[in-house]
Design an enzyme around this catalytic site. Structure first.
Site, mmCIF file in Angstrom:
data_model
loop_
_atom_site.group_PDB
_atom_site.id
_atom_site.type_symbol
_atom_site.label_atom_id
_atom_site.label_comp_id
_atom_site.label_asym_id
_atom_site.label_seq_id
_atom_site.Cartn_x
_atom_site.Cartn_y
_atom_site.Cartn_z
ATOM 1 N N ASN A 86 0.817 -1.203 0.000
ATOM 2 C CA ASN A 86 0.000 0.000 0.000
ATOM 3 C C ASN A 86 0.855 1.258 0.000
ATOM 4 O O ASN A 86 0.998 1.920 -1.030
ATOM 5 C CB ASN A 86 -0.945 -0.023 1.210
ATOM 6 C CG ASN A 86 -2.082 0.966 1.071
ATOM 7 O OD1 ASN A 86 -1.987 1.936 0.345
ATOM 8 N ND2 ASN A 86 -3.175 0.723 1.768
ATOM 9 N N ASP A 87 1.470 1.573 1.124
ATOM 10 C CA ASP A 87 2.214 2.834 1.211
ATOM 11 C C ASP A 87 3.387 2.908 0.236
ATOM 12 O O ASP A 87 3.708 3.979 -0.259
ATOM 13 C CB ASP A 87 2.713 3.044 2.644
ATOM 14 C CG ASP A 87 1.548 3.148 3.625
ATOM 15 O OD1 ASP A 87 0.498 3.685 3.221
ATOM 16 O OD2 ASP A 87 1.694 2.704 4.764
#
Lengths: 103, 461
Positions: free
Chosen positions: B388-389
């Protein structure tokens, strides 16, 4: 350490050791970062040796209790550190024998 | 018992030599495994020869303590799943720190000179911080404690005050100032209590996303504490000094590498309470678009170039075996498959490499961020599995908390398929712009099940 000369000698050795650690690590590829962190975690398990001496030379009960806990913790550091590193590197070993098989 | 005390120094010398060789061998994939075996052999001999230290008593206690600590750690380390390795490293590292703090305490309770006492205090402080800090890191990663940053008003002032008080009471142990109404025996417990408290306070505001950096730093801390304790004996223990300093230096370098990979300073990691702020959601336009398994299978089957970007979600779902199957299947159809590994994907540096290696993915298929980033524009499909990040283009947008963090530029590929459990945010708690892009499709579900379904669907094509 009663002798101040011994202290300075130890300091020189520490400086060279710091340089050694820096040089050895600076060439490590990202792929080996986790096993390396785990491996260095095992190596500072040498603390067990110091804990053994601390407990072995303890004279009061307080010292013995603290020394005992220190040896337990140090032994856990050494054993756990070794097993974890070995398990991680085992996987690299297997994939290393058949490089490119998935390609 | 035969007196083998003359053998202690030569054996320690050989031990240190073998440690350095071992670290060097561990820096190459082919020799890495022999490296740890060498280090293990050295450690074993060093431990055995230590029993011959002149004047050593309490031998039975030593043996019992080693059996307890070693036995429990062996069982725990053998049983733990590969995905839980990061917190195990944190835990065992903390124990090393605790042992170092214990050695300092024993030394300070005995006869000391101002020099040995000072070194023991500093070693004790660092060891105790490493101990309690690593335990908190372990609890957070294990999920026994919320992994989000824990913050409260005035936190940094409180932390700083606790640290200063710890240092002050450390000085108190050595100087025993008569003008302060603290009885002589109370300085030591006060010192260790404050040091342990500081370790907890220092780790609480750090979020799960930063844990790799934190574990690495505490690893370096323990090394340093061990080295300082090596000075605290009547005759310096050079094995501890050298091994500890090497780990301290190597660990510090590794920590800096990792912080750099996230484009964050160490100050920011430790005082930034990263992820506590909730920002950016309002700036995102568009909506998430879902896709089903069959469509993804077709997309993959007729692609020329596919890049798989794994993250922590793959580890949680234990999807690596299925991912390997998928990549083999695609490779069998003549699709070029590569893996894009962000340095801080997962919870440890190289976490993804380890998991994929476990699944049998050849490591020449794994590519570093810098190697793979130029290839995304020419890539047909990027499969983001539980990351995600590290793929959030918000990192390119000024004002985002992620701004400046080097990411995998997956959004430049023709199609981006994101495998995700739900619509939640990443570990940093920041909305991901990627999910709202026109070329992005979301494939919801457990990563392992989803990839298994993909494999099935591909076989039918």
């Amino acid at each position: 350490m009663t002798d101040i000369t011994a202290f300075w000698i130890a300091l020189y050795i520490a400086m060279l050791a710091a340089f050694t650690g820096y040089v050895v690590i600076s060439r490590v590829p990202v792929i080996l970062h986790t096993p390396l962190m785990s491996g260095s975690n095992f190596i500072h398990g040498i603390v067990l040796v110091g804990a053994m001496v601390a407990l072995g030379l303890a004279t009061t009960t307080t010292q013995q209790v603290i020394g005992f806990v220190a040896v337990v913790l140090g032994a856990a550091n050494v054993t756990g550190g070794y097993v974890v590193t070995e398990r991680i590197l085992q996987m690299f070993d297997r994939s290393g024998k058949k490089p490119g098989k998935g390609a | 018992m035969v007196d083998l005390s003359v053998a202690i120094e030569p054996v320690y010398l050989a031990t240190v030599f073998l440690f350095i060789i071992a670290l060097q061998r561990m820096s190459h994939p082919l020799t890495a495994r022999s490296g740890i075996v060498w280090a293990g052999a050295a450690m074993l001999i060093a431990t055995l020869v230590t029993f011959f230290t002149p004047g050593l008593t309490n031998l039975a206690l030593i043996v019992i303590a080693i059996a307890i600590g070693g036995g429990l750690a062996y069982v725990a380390a053998r049983r733990v799943a590969m995905t839980d390795m990061p917190q195990m490293i944190a835990l065992f590292n903390g124990m090393g720190g605790g042992a170092a703090a214990g050695i300092s305490a024993v030394a300070l309770l005995g006869e000391t000179t101002p020099v040995t006492a000072s070194l023991a205090v500093v070693g004790g402080l660092i060891g105790a911080v490493s101990f309690s800090g690593s335990i908190i890191a372990f609890l957070k990663l294990q999920g026994w404690m919320p992994s989000r940053p824990v913050t409260f008003p005035g936190q940094q002032i409180v932390n700083m005050a606790v640290l200063l008080l710890a240092i002050f009471s450390g000085v108190g142990i050595i100087l025993q100032p008569s003008w302060i109404p603290v009885s002589a025996g109370m300085w030591l417990p006060l010192f260790f209590l404050l040091a342990l408290g500081f370790g907890v306070l220092m780790t609480l505001p750090i979020g799960g996303a930063d844990m790799p950096v934190v574990i690495s730093m505490y690893n370096a801390f323990t090394g340093l504490a061990v080295a300082l304790d090596g000075f605290s004996f009547a005759t310096p223990n050079y094995a501890m000094i050298i091994a500890g300093i090497i780990v301290g230096a190597a660990g510090s370098l590794l920590t800096l590498h990792m912080a750099k990979a996230m484009n964050r300073s160490l100050t920011n990691v430790f005082f930034g309470a990263f992820g506590a702020t909730d920002e950016g959601a309002a700036q995102v336009v568009g909506s998430m678009k879902a896709i089903d398994v069959d469509d993804v299978a077709v997309l993959l089957a007729y692609a020329d170039r596919v890049i798989i970007a794994p993250g922590y979600g793959m580890a949680v779902a234990q999807a690596q075996q299925k991912v390997k199957e998928l990549s083999d299947l695609l490779a069998g159809r003549g699709v070029s498959v590569k893996f894009a590994i962000h340095p801080v994907a997962g919870r440890m540096p190289g976490h993804m490499n380890v998991l994929l290696a476990e699944a049998g993915v050849a490591y020449d298929l794994l590519f570093d961020r810098d190697e793979v980033n130029p290839e995304f524009p020419a890539t047909d499909v990027v499969l983001v599995i539980g990351a995600n990040d590290v793929v959030n283009p918000a990192a390119h947008r000024q004002g985002s908390p992620l701004f400046g963090m080097p990411i995998l530029d997956v959004e430049q590929a023709k199609n981006v398929i994101v495998l995700k459990r739900g619509q939640g945010r990443g570990f940093a708690g920041i909305e991901n712009d990627l999910f709202y892009r026109d070329n992005t499709r979301m494939l919801y579900g457990d990563a392992r099940e989803t990839v298994a379904k993909l494999v099935q669907a591909l076989k039918k094509l």
